[in-house]
Design a protein around this motif. Structure first.
Motif, PDB file in Angstrom:
ATOM      1  N   UNK B 243       0.941  -1.432   0.168  1.00 21.87           N
ATOM      2  CA  UNK B 243      -0.017   0.044  -0.004  1.00 21.87           C
ATOM      3  C   UNK B 243       0.825   1.230  -0.095  1.00 21.87           C
ATOM      4  N   UNK B 244       1.919   1.047   0.825  1.00 19.40           N
ATOM      5  CA  UNK B 244       2.754   2.391   0.842  1.00 19.40           C
ATOM      6  C   UNK B 244       3.500   2.713  -0.375  1.00 19.40           C
ATOM      7  N   UNK B 247       0.843   4.245  -2.740  1.00 18.04           N
ATOM      8  CA  UNK B 247       0.752   5.304  -2.399  1.00 18.04           C
ATOM      9  C   UNK B 247       1.788   6.543  -2.683  1.00 18.04           C
ATOM     10  N   UNK B 248       3.032   6.085  -2.564  1.00 13.56           N
ATOM     11  CA  UNK B 248       4.049   6.943  -2.909  1.00 13.56           C
ATOM     12  C   UNK B 248       4.132   7.304  -4.496  1.00 13.56           C
ATOM     13  N   UNK B 251       1.237   9.543  -5.562  1.00  7.06           N
ATOM     14  CA  UNK B 251       1.649  10.823  -5.225  1.00  7.06           C
ATOM     15  C   UNK B 251       2.412  11.624  -6.423  1.00  7.06           C
ATOM     16  N   UNK B 258      -6.555   7.053  -6.741  1.00  3.28           N
ATOM     17  CA  UNK B 258      -6.470   8.293  -6.146  1.00  3.28           C
ATOM     18  C   UNK B 258      -5.721   8.008  -4.765  1.00  3.28           C
ATOM     19  N   UNK B 259      -4.936   8.847  -4.275  1.00  2.00           N
ATOM     20  CA  UNK B 259      -4.186   8.695  -2.938  1.00  2.00           C
ATOM     21  C   UNK B 259      -5.254   8.255  -1.874  1.00  2.00           C
ATOM     22  N   UNK B 260      -6.242   8.572  -1.721  1.00  2.00           N
ATOM     23  CA  UNK B 260      -7.085   8.343  -0.576  1.00  2.00           C
ATOM     24  C   UNK B 260      -8.072   6.784  -0.722  1.00  2.00           C
ATOM     25  N   UNK B 263      -7.499   3.778   1.442  1.00  2.00           N
ATOM     26  CA  UNK B 263      -7.478   3.857   2.835  1.00  2.00           C
ATOM     27  C   UNK B 263      -8.584   2.823   3.529  1.00  2.00           C
ATOM     28  N   UNK B 266      -7.033  -0.547   3.597  1.00  2.00           N
ATOM     29  CA  UNK B 266      -5.768  -0.652   4.510  1.00  2.00           C
ATOM     30  C   UNK B 266      -6.207  -0.756   5.756  1.00  2.00           C
ATOM     31  N   UNK B 340       4.839  20.854   0.862  1.00  2.00           N
ATOM     32  CA  UNK B 340       4.753  19.193   0.882  1.00  2.00           C
ATOM     33  C   UNK B 340       6.198  18.968   1.279  1.00  2.00           C
ATOM     34  N   UNK B 389      10.258  10.426  -8.446  1.00  2.00           N
ATOM     35  CA  UNK B 389      10.383   9.609  -7.310  1.00  2.00           C
ATOM     36  C   UNK B 389      10.828   8.106  -7.770  1.00  2.00           C
ATOM     37  N   UNK B 424      12.415   6.947   6.500  1.00  2.00           N
ATOM     38  CA  UNK B 424      11.582   5.576   5.974  1.00  2.00           C
ATOM     39  C   UNK B 424      12.486   5.055   5.001  1.00  2.00           C
ATOM     40  N   UNK B 426      12.112   4.562   1.943  1.00  2.00           N
ATOM     41  CA  UNK B 426      11.227   3.660   1.042  1.00  2.00           C
ATOM     42  C   UNK B 426      11.177   4.412  -0.397  1.00  2.00           C
ATOM     43  N   UNK B 427      11.538   5.643  -0.232  1.00  2.00           N
ATOM     44  CA  UNK B 427      11.553   6.520  -1.489  1.00  2.00           C
ATOM     45  C   UNK B 427      12.622   7.611  -1.218  1.00  2.00           C
TER      46      UNK B 427
END
Lengths: 452, 452
Positions: B243-244, B247-248, B251, B258-260, B263, B266, B340, B389, B424, B426-427
Motif C-alpha cells: 500500500x505504501x 501511495x508514494x 503521489x 487516487x491517494x485516499x 484507505x 488498508x 509538501x 520519485x 523511512x 522507502x522512497x
C-alpha cells in the motif's frame, strides 16, 4: 593595510612571540594586531583562559585563590622575562591579576566575563610593551578607547553597529595597534565577552572597522584542509574557498572558525587569510566572497558531525493534514528545541536537531506531548546519528557529484539513512550511523581528492 | 467473499458489460459489485459523468437542457438495448434522468453532487436488472439502504465510521449486491459525493464493511507498471506491491488510484487485486500491507510529477534564527498554501508545494509578505520544477540504490536541483527541471529494470 590576529598557541611563550615579532616586522602594512590569551605550550598545558576561569570559580566560591593567581602571573612572567622586562615593566600586569577579585561586579556572570577577558587584555598590554622594547612603534588599544561597544550579554555579546564609526577613526593611526580579542564594553562600561572563539570575531570586527585590505588569521596549521587531518594522511590543503563553504564546513564540524566569527569580514567584504605562525611563508588558505570554481575540485571539503539526532515521525496521509508541521514545530518551540533540517517522505518526516537541545527529561516530555498532539503512527528518536556533508560551490555546475558521493558510500558499504540537498546545491547532507561517520568521510575524501 | 469494482471503461457499452457478466459468473465468491458510471467507448467519447456535469451546468444557468439529457439517456439506452430491455424495463432510468432538475436542492453544490452521482446510481440499477435478465441472482443496493452515511461535504465527503456496522449486515446477502460507487448520503438524506476517483473509495469501503477476502479492482490495464507505459515499451508489470509503495507512486503521478482511495482497504487489512476486464485471466497486480522484499527488484517503480513548484529562500545564518521556519509556515498558512517538502541547506530552504495552491495573485501577495516578515537575502519561486520519485520497500535493505539512481541521472546529464530522503527509506525524491522529468524517469527505469 592588514588586520592580523594571533591565536593562543601563537602567543603561548616568549619563543612563539618572537615569531610574531618577525611577522609584524616583515610587512609594514600589518597595522592592527589582535591577540588571544596565551594558549597551550604543549598538549599537557592549560590555556590562560582556563586558568582564569578557575580563578573566578575560586573567588565566587570563596575558596583560596592565591595559588591559581600566581600560576597565571607565572605565564605572563615567562613571556616578559624572555624580553628582559624589568620588575617595574611587569608590575602593572601582576597588579592587574591580583586586583581582579577586588573590583565590584553586578553579578557572577559579569565577574566571570571580566576575569576571562583579562587573558586577552593583559596579553595585549604585554605584547604592546614587547613591541616597543624591540623597536616596533606600537600602542595598546583597549576596546573602550577604540569604541567597541557591545550588547549587554556578559558571555555572548554582539557588537553594536554604531561601533564601526568609532573604529574607523583609528584607520590611519601612526603606531601599530595591539588590541585584545574576545571582549568589548556594554553601555555602562562593563566587560562583556563574545562567545568562545571570540578573538576571531574581534579580528573580523577590526578588519571591517578599519576597512582592511586583508584579515590575516594566524594559527598553528599551514592551511584549512579538505578533511579533518586526523582521518587521512597528507590531507589536501585548501588554497582558496568561499565564506559560504567555510560556514557549511564549520557547521559540519570543521573547527577552524566559529560559525559567526567571520560575519563582520563578510559584511565588510574583506578577504581572510588563514596562516601558520610557525610557517609564515606558507600561503595558507584565502577565504573570500567569490572565487572561480575549480574544475579539478568541485568539492571543497567533506566533514562529519556526530552532535545530531533525528526524530522520525510517520503517519499515514500525513501530507494531507494541513498544519501538521506547524503543530510539530509548535511543540518543539515550547520545549525550546530548535530544529536543523526536516527531510520528508510522503507520509513521514525526520526532524534533525542538535543533541545540545535535549536532556532525557526534555526528550521524554516533548515526545509525550507530540504523541497526544499529532497522534503519529510511529515515532522514535534516533540518537545514533551523524551528519556527513560534502561542500563546494563548484558542485552547482558539475553534474554527477551526487553519483560519485553515493557510489563512495555504496563501495564502503554504508547505509544512507537520510539525504538532503536544497536548491542552493552548494552542499549535500547525508545521515549515517555514528560509528560509520569517519569511514564515510574517508570514503568521500578518497573519491573527490584521490589525485593528491 | 470478494468485493469487485468495475471502472467506467469496463461499463462503457453493452459489449463491455458482457465481459463483466462473464467475470461475475466465473467466480461465485464475487458477491458485491461496485460500479462506476459508463466511461469512454473510444478516446473521442465523453464520460457519462462529464455529460451529467454539463446537464447540471445548463440547469444552474437556466439554459435549455433537453439535448444533453437525451444524450445521457442514449448512453444508458445503448446498454439496455444490448440486453433486450423492453421500453417498460428502461422507463425508470429515462424518468430518473428527466426528473433530475425537478427535485429541490439546498444549493447548487448539492444539485451538482446529485446530478453527478446519478451516473453511478442509474448504472447500478441498470446492471442489477441486466444481471437478473441473464440469470444472476442480484439486487441493486442503494447507499441509503446500505447505511453508507457520509460527512456533509457535497463534493468531498468522507465516510462516517459508524457506517461500517451498517454495511456488515449485508455480509451474507443471498443475492449478489450491485452498488453504485462515488457517493453516500449525509444525515439529512442528501447525496454527497467522494472526491474524484470515488468509485474506488466505495469499493474499498464495501470490502472493509463486508470484511472481504479480496478487493478486486477491474480496470482496462493488465497490471500496474513500474513506469508510465507511454515512456518505455514493454514496461515491467508489478506483480505484488505494498500500500505504501502504491501511495508514494500515486503521489508522484501514477494515476491508477487516487491517494485516499485505498484507505478503507488498508484499515481493514484487505488485499487489493488490480485486474483487466478485457483480460480477466491475467494475474494483475496484488497490493497488500506487507510483502517479502525482492532482491531482484529493490525498486518497485519510478514516477514523475510536474505539478510542483519550489520556493527558494536563503538568508545568512538562517539556522541560527529561532522560529524562522514557523514564521515562513505561518505566512503560507495565511494564504492557505500547504507545503509538501522542505529540503534545506545550512542557510537556505526550498519549500516544495503543489502548483494547485497558487494563482499569480496569491503567489505575489505571499512572497511580498514573506519579504517583509523574514527579510531573506534571496528568494525566488521555481516554477520549472518536477519531482521524480524512486519507490520501493526493498530499498531500505539494499545499499547502493542512491548510487545507482544518481549515476543514472549523471549518465543522462540531468542536473539534480533537490534531493530528499527521510528515515523511512522507502522512497527518494529528486527535483529536476520540468523538461527533463521524462528523460529522468526513463533513465531510472533503465537502471533498475533493464533486465526486462
Amino acid at each position: 593595510m592588514k588586520v592580523i590576529k594571533f591565536g593562543g598557541s601563537s602567543l603561548a611563550s616568549s619563543e612563539q612571540l618572537k615569531k610574531v615579532i618577525q611577522i609584524i616586522s616583515d610587512d609594514p602594512t600589518r597595522r592592527c594586531v589582535v591577540v588571544s590569551a596565551p594558549g597551550k605550550r604543549n598538549p599537557a598545558d592549560t590555556k590562560v583562559t582556563d586558568l582564569l576561569i578557575r580563578y573566578a570559580d575560586c573567588v565566587i566560591a570563596g575558596r583560596d585563590y592565591q595559588e591559581i593567581a600566581q600560576q597565571i602571573i607565572g605565564r605572563y612572567q615567562e613571556i616578559a622575562l624572555g624580553f628582559n622586562f624589568t620588575p617595574e615593566d611587569f608590575a602593572p600586569i601582576r597588579r592587574a591579576i591580583l586586583n581582579l577579585p577586588l573590583a565590584t561586579y553586578q553579578d557572577n556572570t559579569y565577574l566571570m566575563a571580566a576575569f576571562k577577558a583579562h587573558g586577552e587584555k593583559l596579553n595585549a598590554q604585554l605584547i604592546a610593551r614587547v613591541f616597543n622594547l624591540v623597536g616596533i612603534a606600537a600602542q595598546y588599544l583597549d576596546p573602550s578607547a577604540a569604541g567597541l561597544v557591545v550588547t549587554d550579554v556578559p558571555d555572548d555579546a554582539q557588537i553594536k553597529p554604531d561601533s564601526y564609526a568609532n573604529l574607523r577613526k583609528w584607520q590611519n593611526n601612526a603606531n601599530v595597534l595591539v588590541m585584545p580579542g574576545f571582549f568589548g564594553y556594554n553601555d555602562r562600561g562593563e566587560i562583556c565577552t563574545f562567545s568562545r572563539g571570540g578573538s576571531d570575531i574581534t579580528g573580523a570586527i577590526m578588519a571591517r572597522g578599519l576597512n582592511a585590505d586583508l584579515y590575516e588569521n594566524f594559527t598553528d596549521v599551514d592551511a584549512i584542509y579538505a578533511v579533518k587531518p586526523n582521518l587521512v594522511s597528507h590531507p589536501h590543503a585548501i588554497g582558496h574557498m568561499t565564506f559560504r563553504e567555510m560556514r557549511e564546513l564549520s557547521y559540519a564540524g570543521f573547527s577552524v572558525f566559529h560559525d559567526e566569527a567571520l560575519i563582520p569580514a563578510i559584511q565588510g567584504n574583506i578577504d581572510v587569510n588563514v596562516k601558520n605562525t610557525n610557517h609564515p611563508d606558507a600561503p595558507g588558505t584565502i577565504i573570500s566572497a567569490r572565487i572561480q570554481p575549480s574544475k579539478e575540485y568541485p568539492v571543497r571539503g567533506v566533514a562529519a558531525s556526530k552532535n545530531f539526532c533525528g526524530l522520525y515521525i510517520s503517519k499515514y496521509l500525513l501530507n494531507k493534514e494541513v498544519g501538521f508541521t506547524r503543530k510539530v514545530l509548535d511543540v518543539l518551540y515550547k520545549y525550546n528545541v530548535s530544529y536543523e533540517h526536516m527531510p520528508s517522505g510522503i507520509d513521514d518526516i525526520t526532524i534533525i536537531m542538535s543533541e545540545d537541545n535535549l536532556t532525557p527529561d526534555i526528550e521524554q516530555a516533548m515526545m509525550s506531548e507530540l504523541q497526544t498532539t499529532i497522534h503519529p503512527d510511529e515515532m522514535h528518536m534516533i540518537h545514533d546519528y551523524a551528519i556527513v556533508m560534502v561542500v563546494g560551490e563548484g558542485m552547482r555546475d558539475t553534474i554527477g557529484i551526487m553519483a560519485r558521493a553515493a557510489t563512495a558510500f555504496a563501495r564502503a558499504n554504508i547505509r544512507l539513512q537520510m539525504i538532503n540537498q536544497g536548491a542552493s546545491e552548494i552542499s549535500i547532507m547525508f545521515g549515517v550511523a555514528q560509528n560509520e561517520a569517519d569511514r564515510a568521510v574517508s570514503a568521500l575524501y578518497a573519491e573527490f581528492f584521490k589525485q593528491d
